[in-house]
Design a protein around this motif. Structure first.
Motif, short mmCIF file in Angstrom:
data_model
loop_
_atom_site.label_atom_id
_atom_site.label_comp_id
_atom_site.label_asym_id
_atom_site.label_seq_id
_atom_site.Cartn_x
_atom_site.Cartn_y
_atom_site.Cartn_z
N UNK B 269 17.81 -8.48 -18.88
CA UNK B 269 18.82 -9.49 -19.23
C UNK B 269 19.34 -10.11 -17.93
N UNK B 270 19.39 -11.44 -17.89
CA UNK B 270 19.97 -12.12 -16.72
C UNK B 270 21.41 -12.48 -17.06
N UNK B 271 22.34 -11.76 -16.49
CA UNK B 271 23.74 -12.07 -16.76
C UNK B 271 24.15 -13.33 -15.98
N UNK B 272 24.98 -14.18 -16.59
CA UNK B 272 25.51 -15.33 -15.83
C UNK B 272 26.56 -14.83 -14.82
N UNK B 273 26.95 -15.72 -13.89
CA UNK B 273 27.97 -15.34 -12.90
C UNK B 273 29.24 -14.88 -13.60
N UNK B 274 29.90 -13.92 -12.98
CA UNK B 274 31.08 -13.32 -13.63
C UNK B 274 32.32 -14.17 -13.34
N UNK B 275 33.05 -14.47 -14.38
CA UNK B 275 34.35 -15.13 -14.26
C UNK B 275 35.32 -14.18 -13.55
N UNK B 293 35.81 -10.48 -24.42
CA UNK B 293 35.62 -11.94 -24.47
C UNK B 293 34.29 -12.32 -25.09
N UNK B 294 33.73 -11.39 -25.89
CA UNK B 294 32.54 -11.79 -26.65
C UNK B 294 32.92 -12.76 -27.77
N UNK B 295 34.26 -12.89 -28.00
CA UNK B 295 34.73 -13.91 -28.95
C UNK B 295 35.97 -14.53 -28.32
N UNK B 296 36.35 -15.70 -28.80
CA UNK B 296 37.45 -16.42 -28.17
C UNK B 296 38.77 -15.87 -28.72
N UNK B 297 39.56 -16.69 -29.41
CA UNK B 297 40.81 -16.23 -30.05
C UNK B 297 41.84 -15.80 -29.01
N UNK B 298 42.51 -16.80 -28.45
CA UNK B 298 43.55 -16.56 -27.46
C UNK B 298 44.90 -16.35 -28.13
N UNK B 432 33.11 -9.59 -16.79
CA UNK B 432 33.89 -10.44 -15.87
C UNK B 432 34.88 -9.58 -15.08
N UNK B 433 35.40 -10.18 -14.01
CA UNK B 433 36.40 -9.51 -13.19
C UNK B 433 37.80 -9.80 -13.71
N UNK B 434 38.64 -8.79 -13.70
CA UNK B 434 40.08 -9.01 -13.81
C UNK B 434 40.63 -8.76 -12.41
N UNK B 435 41.30 -9.74 -11.83
CA UNK B 435 41.73 -9.65 -10.43
C UNK B 435 43.25 -9.77 -10.33
N UNK B 482 35.28 -5.75 -16.34
CA UNK B 482 35.42 -5.50 -17.77
C UNK B 482 34.12 -5.87 -18.47
N UNK B 483 33.63 -4.95 -19.29
CA UNK B 483 32.38 -5.17 -20.01
C UNK B 483 32.61 -4.94 -21.49
N UNK B 484 32.43 -5.99 -22.27
CA UNK B 484 32.61 -5.89 -23.73
C UNK B 484 33.91 -5.16 -24.10
N UNK B 485 34.98 -5.47 -23.39
CA UNK B 485 36.28 -4.89 -23.72
C UNK B 485 36.52 -3.51 -23.16
N UNK B 486 35.64 -3.05 -22.28
CA UNK B 486 35.83 -1.75 -21.62
C UNK B 486 35.95 -1.94 -20.12
N UNK B 487 36.89 -1.24 -19.52
CA UNK B 487 36.95 -1.25 -18.06
C UNK B 487 35.82 -0.36 -17.56
N UNK B 488 34.89 -0.92 -16.82
CA UNK B 488 33.81 -0.06 -16.31
C UNK B 488 33.85 0.10 -14.80
N UNK B 489 34.74 -0.62 -14.14
CA UNK B 489 34.88 -0.48 -12.69
C UNK B 489 36.32 -0.75 -12.34
N UNK B 490 36.80 -0.04 -11.35
CA UNK B 490 38.14 -0.29 -10.85
C UNK B 490 38.07 -0.15 -9.34
N UNK B 491 38.76 -1.03 -8.64
CA UNK B 491 38.69 -0.95 -7.18
C UNK B 491 39.77 -1.77 -6.51
#
Lengths: 589, 589
Positions: B269-275, B293-298, B432-435, B482-491
């Motif tokens: 799978x080629x992931x697009x650049x991370x927001x 963010x696999x779905x919108x709904x803000x 995507x990144x949460x910064x 964040x991946x599919x609603x899970x935190x998978x990295x923290x730094x």
């Protein structure tokens, strides 16, 4: 490699003549600086190398004055142009160039470090251990850590390619009441109960074979709470491997291949095929199950040759089934009285306990002198010499004791002679299998059979017949890999068959209850179709140590513990609140 | 791959039409057998696949009779010729061929296993955990373990290539009196003192940066003795990384690259650049620091839109600085009373604690119905709908509470709606990144600042000015992946400067003594030229779980523990002798 960051465009080991004229940014530590009046030179260091920075008083006096104030181990970022050095340094890969610095920033100051960051440092071991993070700045230590990583990489490359699956087994496992060397971990969720840290993943990897995983490996941390005599650590690293549907040959071929691959990749050395030395021969000829074969010097049995003399000591030994044996110390016929005395002290030292040492000197001039020449004619002394392969200029050293002790003492004496006489080529590698290890060994106190390796080793097919009649004679399908006199791998074919396992448990005298408590879940697992399997574990720290030319495994462990099991840097182990103990259900005695 | 052993010439997943006519030896487990009178078929299984064995009554009645007696999970070795199958099985890679068996050996019998070795097994979780070694025979579990190994391989490939050095840090480290989640390990050599198992190698990896190691990684076992609510394990695996001479961008680029590499290698799978989503926006729009963010709904803020109505509840909220906000449940205007009640119960559940849920239904026919239509005209309801992006056929769901609670509840409600309405494409990936995470957070009881991540996170350069005046406003150079609603990295980028570190300790209210006891050796190390550095740790188990489509991390851990921290297979933790406790200087309470 992504390296063009804000902080550096290149590492300190990267620039060459071909970069001359390029504007670069380097970051690193001030390794050394020299102030020559008009010029100031700073050696900037990172783990990749050292690059010389130049500050010129004439072209920028302020910058040069600032550079003069840089202390040792300051962290700086410098921007400037790469230029050819007038005074090249052939010792350094970057020695043809220097950086004409245009600006620099102090990223962090440093207090004066307690020792220098050189291979030949002025810091003693204790100080270096306390400041291990500084000790690891020394180029030698950085190279060792990188060597370790490169070896791991080569190991994985080979095993991945051979279809091994890397699988992590747990570190919080079952404690067994007999596990006297287990580190215990009290459970908070189940107060009063304890986990143990694994001494090895032995049982778990065998269960992975039961689960069909076929070819498994893991770089496994193992834990053993024992007195740290010699060169041991309470936690150490194994390359742990297991294979299904294999016989000994398959395991040997596989891990001989791996060892060769690592040597080739990391040191560009092509090892020759590994000899397979039966355990009994190793003991017979070298008095050790891990002989150093970088030099020859075998043990020669002499009972037959010396029989029938007037020498009461020998006759006693022969009559009590003891062993008289000797080694040939090539070229040592001119040893002085003092040197012979030192060797005698060596064999008589408490940890060896020989009664004495007999010598025969075969002079270059044909003369023969011996500490037992009143019992043997020169002709018989020559016969003994011949039996040991000694010629003119050689020295034969003889021990007479119980067989086991004679071999052990002579095995150590040959190592001692090799050290004294520099028989060992430092660039030589001796790597070979010791095979057909015994399945049981006699308990030192009771003489009853206890397992030599672990109770899951399969019997040698030729020796099944002796299982009941003479268990101590039975060989296991068990093997070690010996490297320059160190055991670096130990392994075996395991028992996969319930009946054979029961037989071994019986010989070991395990009660039903003991069997159940110690190995219950494993015995149960083997009811459901365990495949034939076997494997091994490398003592990785020791292997790295040998490859790195270190003297102790502490040299190749990033944060080791001292002989009291203490981490001097972190100051661990440490005290803990009573409240915290209460939570996990224990209190201090 | 060396596979031509005595036991097998091929694996059970290897043979194809091109092998027809070849004599082969296979070993494996009897997966299933069918007896058709004249013919007996046995599916032989190993982790590589399944191959059909055929026994023919006509050509060899004895052999066929013997084959009929093979039980499930017997381990056998079979020799025979590869032949084309008349009845091909397109589901199996080996489905074009079968083996006409000439002889076979039972390598091991098996008792009837407690459940079937199929993906759709008849064994419940507890039973499977007790017999984990059998559970791991199921193809799904084998694929998961192999996926895990493949991911590790891809991770290492990338990091090795980027010049990272794999370094092992110790597992027996310093215990700190405050380390309430530390697993403790009593020391036998120094009775009364304790090691702790590492919750992470955080401090040690920072010391490796001080030592100049530059780019470090480790696949690190971490230990946390806490209540196992949710999907946690007392020991878990991190991909732990640290880099020197970097800023946030460098770390993001590096590990975005690594994540993409793993997806490409393992799933093609080629992931697009991370927001890069600022933390405050994540909270504002999705009520979560790890939104899916696999779905919108803000989340839409409505205070301005609903101001000045007669609705007392809203006016109270506005006057007390609370928040009224809503989400648009697209296409849900026809929700029944019962469905709305369920959603109301959902937001009012104790763990969420909203006072209630307000709805506005925008019918397909243009009608507007709302639980607050006595306070708002249809025009104003339409305005609210517009503010939420709702059109005909949509349902707006509104919560009014303190700001933090409103956002949290709506964040969970949007997930709940996604589940109910199947808004999530199971094949979609949102990474995507949460910064710009906060540096401090208020203590729940006292309101005083405590560290949000750990006390070594560097301050955001734009917020340094608020360190004294308004610490809770200060952002850190800290980030999650964040991946599919899970935190998978923290730094984070770490503080490398002594003065900045002191400032943070002061704001946290640490006494000199506390500082020394908890972080003494680290603070000391930082005096000797710590470089700018930063890094991250991936929660590897969770990442594998997401890639494997598992439901809990237990699905991708070979030997996991249950929610009581118990290993059901080994029956750990267990009891320990008093004598053994005595040796390590403790006793039970």
């Amino acid at each position: 490699m992504q390296s063009n960051t804000y902080y550096r465009s290149h590492t300190c080991g990267e620039l060459r003549m071909s970069d001359a004229g390029v504007e670069v940014t380097l970051s690193g530590w001030v390794h050394r600086s020299r102030d020559l009046g008009g010029m100031t030179f700073v050696d900037l260091r990172d783990r990749h190398g050292i690059t010389q920075l130049v500050f010129n008083m004439e072209s920028n006096a302020d910058l040069c004055m600032a550079a003069r104030k840089l202390g040792r181990e300051f962290v700086i970022q410098a921007i400037g142009k790469v230029a050819e050095r007038s005074n090249k340094n052939a010792q350094l890969p970057t020695g043809d160039v220097e950086i004409l610095v245009e600006s620099f920033t102090i990223l962090n100051a440093s207090e004066l470090p307690p020792f220098t960051m050189d291979d030949e440092t002025d810091g003693g071991e204790e100080l270096r251990m306390r400041y291990r993070y500084l000790d690891l700045r020394r180029p030698q230590m950085q190279q060792r850590l990188m060597l370790r990583a490169n070896m791991l990489k080569a190991v994985r490359e080979y095993l991945d390619n051979e279809g091994f699956v890397e699988i992590e087994t747990p570190n919080l496992i079952k404690s067994t009441p007999e596990g006297a060397r287990d580190f215990l971990v009290p459970s908070r969720l189940q107060p009063g109960l304890f986990y143990a840290l694994p001494q090895s993943p032995q049982i778990l990897k065998q269960l992975l074979m039961v689960s069909g995983m076929d070819r498994y490996y893991q770089i496994a941390k193992c834990f053993r709470d024992e007195d740290l005599r010699g060169d041991r650590q309470p936690e150490f690293t194994q390359i742990d491997c297991e294979m299904s549907f294999v016989r000994q040959e398959d395991v040997w071929n596989m891990f001989e291949g791996m060892t060769k691959h690592v040597f080739k990749k990391v040191k560009n050395i092509e090892l020759p095929d590994f000899k397979r030395l039966p355990y009994r021969e190793a003991i017979k000829y070298y008095g050790s199950d891990k002989p150093d074969l970088r030099f020859d010097c075998k043990i020669n049995d002499l009972n037959d040759v010396v029989a029938g003399s007037e020498f009461g000591v020998f006759n006693n030994i022969i009559n009590t089934n003891g062993l008289i044996a000797g080694i040939n110390a090539k070229g040592c016929s001119e040893y002085s009285r003092k040197q012979i005395d030192e060797l005698t002290e060596f064999v008589k030292a408490p940890q060896r306990g020989a009664g004495g040492l007999i010598y025969i000197k075969f002079g270059q001039d044909g003369s023969i002198k011996s500490s037992m020449d009143k019992f043997f004619t020169p002709e018989r002394l020559q016969e003994i010499g011949n039996a040991c392969g000694a010629g003119k200029g050689d020295l034969v050293l003889i021990v007479a004791d119980k067989e086991k002790k004679t071999r052990k003492v002579l095995g150590e004496l040959r190592l001692e002679m090799a050290k004294r006489e520099n028989w060992i080529d430092k660039n030589a590698w001796s790597v070979f299998w010791v095979v057909d290890m015994p399945l049981f060994e006699p308990d030192e106190e009771t003489g009853e059979p206890i397992f030599a390796h672990h109770p899951f080793c399969a019997t040698h097919p030729d020796d099944v017949a002796y299982m009941d009649s003479d268990p101590l004679r039975v060989r296991a399908q068990s093997y070690d890999l010996v490297m320059n006199g160190n055991e670096i791998l130990s392994g075996s074919i395991r028992i996969h068959n319930k009946e054979q396992q029961e037989k071994v448990f019986k010989i070991l005298g395990f009660s039903e209850e003991e069997k159940e408590r110690r190995f219950g879940f494993m015995v149960n697992a083997f009811k459901y179709g365990a495949p034939p399997h076997g494997g091994c574990a490398f003592g990785f720290d020791r292997w790295v140590m040998l490859m790195a030319g270190g003297e102790t495994i502490r040299d190749v462990i990033p944060f080791p513990k001292n002989n009291n099991g203490r981490d001097m840097m972190m100051d661990a182990p440490g005290e803990v609140d009573n409240d915290q103990l209460k939570i996990v259900g224990v209190q201090l005695l």
